[in-house]
Scaffold this active site. Sequence first.
Site, PDB file in Angstrom:
ATOM      1  N   ASP A  53      82.519  28.304  21.326  1.00  0.00           N
ATOM      2  CA  ASP A  53      83.501  29.261  20.809  1.00  0.00           C
ATOM      3  C   ASP A  53      83.759  28.979  19.333  1.00  0.00           C
ATOM      4  O   ASP A  53      83.906  29.886  18.525  1.00  0.00           O
ATOM      5  CB  ASP A  53      84.846  29.117  21.549  1.00  0.00           C
ATOM      6  CG  ASP A  53      84.734  29.589  22.981  1.00  0.00           C
ATOM      7  OD1 ASP A  53      83.632  30.022  23.370  1.00  0.00           O
ATOM      8  OD2 ASP A  53      85.750  29.513  23.706  1.00  0.00           O
ATOM      9  N   GLU A  55      81.747  27.667  17.114  1.00  0.00           N
ATOM     10  CA  GLU A  55      80.640  28.120  16.259  1.00  0.00           C
ATOM     11  C   GLU A  55      80.673  29.642  16.096  1.00  0.00           C
ATOM     12  O   GLU A  55      80.464  30.170  15.002  1.00  0.00           O
ATOM     13  CB  GLU A  55      79.300  27.658  16.842  1.00  0.00           C
ATOM     14  CG  GLU A  55      79.109  26.167  16.648  1.00  0.00           C
ATOM     15  CD  GLU A  55      77.965  25.584  17.469  1.00  0.00           C
ATOM     16  OE1 GLU A  55      77.280  24.696  16.962  1.00  0.00           O
ATOM     17  OE2 GLU A  55      77.770  26.019  18.623  1.00  0.00           O
ATOM     18  N   TYR A  56      80.965  30.320  17.200  1.00  0.00           N
ATOM     19  CA  TYR A  56      81.083  31.787  17.106  1.00  0.00           C
ATOM     20  C   TYR A  56      82.195  32.143  16.118  1.00  0.00           C
ATOM     21  O   TYR A  56      82.007  32.983  15.236  1.00  0.00           O
ATOM     22  CB  TYR A  56      81.380  32.393  18.487  1.00  0.00           C
ATOM     23  CG  TYR A  56      81.640  33.882  18.406  1.00  0.00           C
ATOM     24  CD1 TYR A  56      80.587  34.792  18.462  1.00  0.00           C
ATOM     25  CD2 TYR A  56      82.930  34.371  18.227  1.00  0.00           C
ATOM     26  CE1 TYR A  56      80.813  36.150  18.341  1.00  0.00           C
ATOM     27  CE2 TYR A  56      83.168  35.730  18.099  1.00  0.00           C
ATOM     28  CZ  TYR A  56      82.105  36.617  18.165  1.00  0.00           C
ATOM     29  OH  TYR A  56      82.340  37.962  18.034  1.00  0.00           O
ATOM     30  N   ASP A  57      83.336  31.485  16.257  1.00  0.00           N
ATOM     31  CA  ASP A  57      84.478  31.774  15.385  1.00  0.00           C
ATOM     32  C   ASP A  57      84.149  31.515  13.914  1.00  0.00           C
ATOM     33  O   ASP A  57      84.594  32.242  13.038  1.00  0.00           O
ATOM     34  CB  ASP A  57      85.695  30.919  15.772  1.00  0.00           C
ATOM     35  CG  ASP A  57      86.302  31.390  17.075  1.00  0.00           C
ATOM     36  OD1 ASP A  57      85.971  32.513  17.502  1.00  0.00           O
ATOM     37  OD2 ASP A  57      87.094  30.632  17.667  1.00  0.00           O
ATOM     38  N   SER A 102      86.049  62.291  42.324  1.00  0.00           N
ATOM     39  CA  SER A 102      86.106  61.048  43.092  1.00  0.00           C
ATOM     40  C   SER A 102      84.996  61.091  44.141  1.00  0.00           C
ATOM     41  O   SER A 102      84.197  62.030  44.186  1.00  0.00           O
ATOM     42  CB  SER A 102      87.478  60.844  43.692  1.00  0.00           C
ATOM     43  OG  SER A 102      87.730  61.881  44.583  1.00  0.00           O
ATOM     44  N   GLU A 133      75.347  50.153  45.104  1.00  0.00           N
ATOM     45  CA  GLU A 133      75.978  49.207  44.165  1.00  0.00           C
ATOM     46  C   GLU A 133      77.430  48.980  44.549  1.00  0.00           C
ATOM     47  O   GLU A 133      78.005  49.760  45.315  1.00  0.00           O
ATOM     48  CB  GLU A 133      75.865  49.751  42.729  1.00  0.00           C
ATOM     49  CG  GLU A 133      76.566  51.077  42.572  1.00  0.00           C
ATOM     50  CD  GLU A 133      76.113  51.874  41.352  1.00  0.00           C
ATOM     51  OE1 GLU A 133      74.913  51.915  41.070  1.00  0.00           O
ATOM     52  OE2 GLU A 133      76.990  52.457  40.705  1.00  0.00           O
ATOM     53  N   LYS A 135      81.446  48.956  44.682  1.00  0.00           N
ATOM     54  CA  LYS A 135      82.505  49.865  44.254  1.00  0.00           C
ATOM     55  C   LYS A 135      83.571  48.985  43.608  1.00  0.00           C
ATOM     56  O   LYS A 135      84.318  48.278  44.278  1.00  0.00           O
ATOM     57  CB  LYS A 135      83.084  50.619  45.453  1.00  0.00           C
ATOM     58  CG  LYS A 135      84.104  51.663  45.054  1.00  0.00           C
ATOM     59  CD  LYS A 135      84.448  52.552  46.241  1.00  0.00           C
ATOM     60  CE  LYS A 135      85.352  53.704  45.854  1.00  0.00           C
ATOM     61  NZ  LYS A 135      86.568  53.342  45.185  1.00  0.00           N
ATOM     62  N   ASP A 137      86.819  47.681  41.832  1.00  0.00           N
ATOM     63  CA  ASP A 137      88.210  48.066  42.066  1.00  0.00           C
ATOM     64  C   ASP A 137      89.030  47.862  40.791  1.00  0.00           C
ATOM     65  O   ASP A 137      89.672  46.845  40.600  1.00  0.00           O
ATOM     66  CB  ASP A 137      88.762  47.212  43.222  1.00  0.00           C
ATOM     67  CG  ASP A 137      89.987  47.844  43.832  1.00  0.00           C
ATOM     68  OD1 ASP A 137      90.309  48.998  43.487  1.00  0.00           O
ATOM     69  OD2 ASP A 137      90.641  47.186  44.671  1.00  0.00           O
ATOM     70  N   ARG A 156      90.725  58.271  33.297  1.00  0.00           N
ATOM     71  CA  ARG A 156      90.369  59.372  34.175  1.00  0.00           C
ATOM     72  C   ARG A 156      91.396  60.509  34.117  1.00  0.00           C
ATOM     73  O   ARG A 156      91.039  61.679  34.118  1.00  0.00           O
ATOM     74  CB  ARG A 156      90.275  58.847  35.609  1.00  0.00           C
ATOM     75  CG  ARG A 156      89.918  59.899  36.610  1.00  0.00           C
ATOM     76  CD  ARG A 156      89.721  59.272  37.987  1.00  0.00           C
ATOM     77  NE  ARG A 156      89.148  60.242  38.895  1.00  0.00           N
ATOM     78  CZ  ARG A 156      89.853  61.141  39.554  1.00  0.00           C
ATOM     79  NH1 ARG A 156      91.165  61.192  39.391  1.00  0.00           N
ATOM     80  NH2 ARG A 156      89.279  62.003  40.372  1.00  0.00           N
ATOM     81  N   TYR A 246      78.469  52.493  35.144  1.00  0.00           N
ATOM     82  CA  TYR A 246      77.591  52.772  36.277  1.00  0.00           C
ATOM     83  C   TYR A 246      77.098  54.208  36.376  1.00  0.00           C
ATOM     84  O   TYR A 246      76.463  54.572  37.351  1.00  0.00           O
ATOM     85  CB  TYR A 246      78.280  52.380  37.589  1.00  0.00           C
ATOM     86  CG  TYR A 246      79.704  52.886  37.716  1.00  0.00           C
ATOM     87  CD1 TYR A 246      79.984  54.241  37.772  1.00  0.00           C
ATOM     88  CD2 TYR A 246      80.769  51.994  37.793  1.00  0.00           C
ATOM     89  CE1 TYR A 246      81.287  54.697  37.882  1.00  0.00           C
ATOM     90  CE2 TYR A 246      82.074  52.432  37.907  1.00  0.00           C
ATOM     91  CZ  TYR A 246      82.319  53.793  37.953  1.00  0.00           C
ATOM     92  OH  TYR A 246      83.603  54.241  38.062  1.00  0.00           O
ATOM     93  N   LYS A 342      83.799  52.001  52.327  1.00  0.00           N
ATOM     94  CA  LYS A 342      84.965  51.138  52.082  1.00  0.00           C
ATOM     95  C   LYS A 342      84.918  49.921  53.001  1.00  0.00           C
ATOM     96  O   LYS A 342      84.696  50.049  54.214  1.00  0.00           O
ATOM     97  CB  LYS A 342      86.256  51.932  52.356  1.00  0.00           C
ATOM     98  CG  LYS A 342      86.394  53.162  51.477  1.00  0.00           C
ATOM     99  CD  LYS A 342      86.951  52.815  50.130  1.00  0.00           C
ATOM    100  CE  LYS A 342      88.443  52.961  50.165  1.00  0.00           C
ATOM    101  NZ  LYS A 342      89.034  52.908  48.833  1.00  0.00           N
ATOM    102  N   CYS A 436     122.672  27.191  43.494  1.00  0.00           N
ATOM    103  CA  CYS A 436     121.361  26.594  43.737  1.00  0.00           C
ATOM    104  C   CYS A 436     121.271  26.130  45.187  1.00  0.00           C
ATOM    105  O   CYS A 436     122.157  25.405  45.662  1.00  0.00           O
ATOM    106  CB  CYS A 436     121.134  25.417  42.796  1.00  0.00           C
ATOM    107  SG  CYS A 436     119.641  24.488  43.182  1.00  0.00           S
ATOM    108  N   CYS A 439     120.987  21.917  44.743  1.00  0.00           N
ATOM    109  CA  CYS A 439     122.052  21.071  44.183  1.00  0.00           C
ATOM    110  C   CYS A 439     123.409  21.782  44.160  1.00  0.00           C
ATOM    111  O   CYS A 439     124.406  21.200  43.732  1.00  0.00           O
ATOM    112  CB  CYS A 439     121.673  20.586  42.791  1.00  0.00           C
ATOM    113  SG  CYS A 439     121.786  21.869  41.534  1.00  0.00           S
ATOM    114  N   CYS A 454     118.731  27.686  38.020  1.00  0.00           N
ATOM    115  CA  CYS A 454     119.622  26.552  38.170  1.00  0.00           C
ATOM    116  C   CYS A 454     119.447  25.766  36.878  1.00  0.00           C
ATOM    117  O   CYS A 454     118.333  25.390  36.522  1.00  0.00           O
ATOM    118  CB  CYS A 454     119.164  25.714  39.371  1.00  0.00           C
ATOM    119  SG  CYS A 454     119.871  24.075  39.381  1.00  0.00           S
ATOM    120  N   CYS A 459     118.795  18.546  38.854  1.00  0.00           N
ATOM    121  CA  CYS A 459     118.668  19.127  40.207  1.00  0.00           C
ATOM    122  C   CYS A 459     117.442  18.511  40.890  1.00  0.00           C
ATOM    123  O   CYS A 459     116.332  18.558  40.347  1.00  0.00           O
ATOM    124  CB  CYS A 459     118.504  20.639  40.089  1.00  0.00           C
ATOM    125  SG  CYS A 459     118.000  21.421  41.621  1.00  0.00           S
TER     126      CYS A 459
END
Length: 697
Positions: A53, A55-57, A102, A133, A135, A137, A156, A246, A342, A436, A439, A454, A459
């Site tokens: 990271d 080196e990338y930076d 959908s 492939e 689905k 979520d 969407r 996709y 599903k 609480c 205590c 609390c 406590c």
Amino acid sequence: MYSKEATQQLQKQTLALLKGKEKPAVKNIEELRNVLRFHEHRYYILNEPLVSDFEYDTLYKELEKLEAENPKIITPDSPTQRVAKGLTKEFPTVQHLVPMLSLDNSYNSDDLIDFDRKAREATGLKIIEYCVEPKFDGGSLSLIYENDMLVRGATRGNGVEGDDVTSNIKQIRSLPLSAKFSDYGIQQIEVRGEVLINKKNFAKYNEQLVEQGLAPLANPRNAASGTMRIKDPAEVRKRNLEAFIYNISDYTLLPKKKTPDELQTHSGSLQMLWDLGFRSPQKEMKICKGIEAVIKFCAEYEVKRDDLGYEIDGMVIKINDIELQEKLGMTSHHPRWAIAFKFKARQATSKLLNVEFQVGRTGSITPVAKIQPVGIGGVTVSSISLFNEDVIREKDLKIGDSVLVERAGDVIPYIVKSLAELRTGKETKIAFPKNCPVCKSKLFKEEGEAAWRCINIECPAQVVERIIHFVSKDAMDIRGFGEANIRKFYELGFLKDIPGIYKLNFKKIGEMEGFGERSIEKLQEAIEKSKTQPLHRLIFGLGIRFVGETTAKTLAHEVNHLLELTKFSAEDLTNLEDIGPKVAGSVHHFFSTKQNVDMLKELESMGLQLKNPRKDHASGGNLEGLTFLFTGSLPTLKRSDAEAMVEDNGGKLVTGVSAKLSYLVVGDDAGSKLEKAKKINTVKIISEAEFLKIIGK
Ligand code: IVH
């Protein structure tokens, strides 16, 4: 996307650039950009980075610097152009080129067999080739590229119109800002995909919310789609969204070009997208000849579901041949050439039996629902966190309610809602305690916060939680000192506080049942070893509110000895990198509380490392005790070389302007750091030449 030769060539260029052999000159700034794009692809798409990271930076900062010197050369697809400045005022409504439909759903193999039969009847084919492939979520997304540039990203919405969220989309680093569609003869294209947040980042994000006394997000799906609508792109960036692309919904060819062969099949288009640098489900998909193969693949994938880094809720089965897809067409709701399968629901109904209240490390009171044990996805759930009082109110929960419970993969289970229509009238209100539960001291709630707290730092519940946190893996990492033992030792009076860990009476412990000689020896060794843990782990282990691992590192970096933090005002602290007023207030409060300072002194007397060892390492140089910070571009020195000079001479680098800063070395185009430093009269503002003089060069 990158051949083996291209990969080797780009890596060679990377190393040369890093060595400064070929200091990136403006004429090859595009080379620098390509190198950065290559590493983004390695990291975000292939998950196989070839550089650290840091080196990338370094290269990224070099590009930023070159572009700042010469803003005319900035291109809209430069890696620096993902970062948006300021807030988004609103998300304009835009129309999709093709409506986002959908999918029809199926739940078992009979549904799939039925789908296949209809497709065969309509096409007259004996056997159909499908592309199957996952689905994903998350939240769906539609992107338009024109003349190889990303020009728009939209949600969407209602399927016909969505929200233009382009500046947020650019924060998703697995989405290319430009792609050579022109190589395929394409002038404009609309692609579709899903925005996701992986399980790990989701859990991390929720932990932060809870720590801040806010209600956590219910599931990764809500988190991903919600993030798309945040008005602060910088905040969007922090959530580390990912995206799978996709589908191609529409395209226009360049003059005199014909449809590329790749676009004759769905699998071909996934391949094309992959080759152009998109994360398409190219590796996840499978071509299945006939529905039996589809059913088998879906079943196999359902087993793998929990092992994936992100959530999927089923599979999508698509007819592979695009001509056949067009022949079958759509209903007004969904295509006839695709169907979703599903997976089994991860929801179940149960009964809310009781609510218990737990006290956390920082005193926050968490209500925990005790439900009638119910099996979901192979795990029995009986206890569910309700996070805070607001969640109870929002979900309108009552003791005795029937509740809908969801458990998604390794995501912690949660109550989706109460089923109010099943109430009998015998349900009772959940009373949030005023004191609480441990205590008995009075609970408080700060303005703008959801959690009751609390505030008694002695406590017992908090003390135990603090010890548990102190020994945990990411803090002092005292192996073999489990939660159960800590609780037991505390109850027996063997262990009263954090310093008590280093004063344990092992002889007494040895007399207890279940403690063999070997396990005691091991525990003793682990405790001893923890004394040499680096300072940032100790700081993190202290469990200061809002201080996570990153802040702990920032704080450790700032001091030669931990107790120096007692001298920092809250304002000094806000000058440090990524420390806002809330964190600063909490750190300041911790270090100005006498009990805490006494505890730290006691820990030091027992041999714990409160010093920053880097300081000892550098001692003897003539910059001993001095701190430096560089800002702007230096006329002759490379930033990294100048920083190395400081450390080689015993000086210390800091990340922000504060009263603790001795020298701010200013180059060209210095910005806010210089302004800040001017306001603090103890900070000396010097040029590169003056810096070299101090170093003795
Ligand atoms: S194809 C015209 N493929 O599922 C069909 N959709 O219920 C376009 N989804 O709105 C959709 N993974 O957000 C397709 N591999 C995948 C998908 C996928 C998730 C979502 C998508 C869509 C919803 C349909």
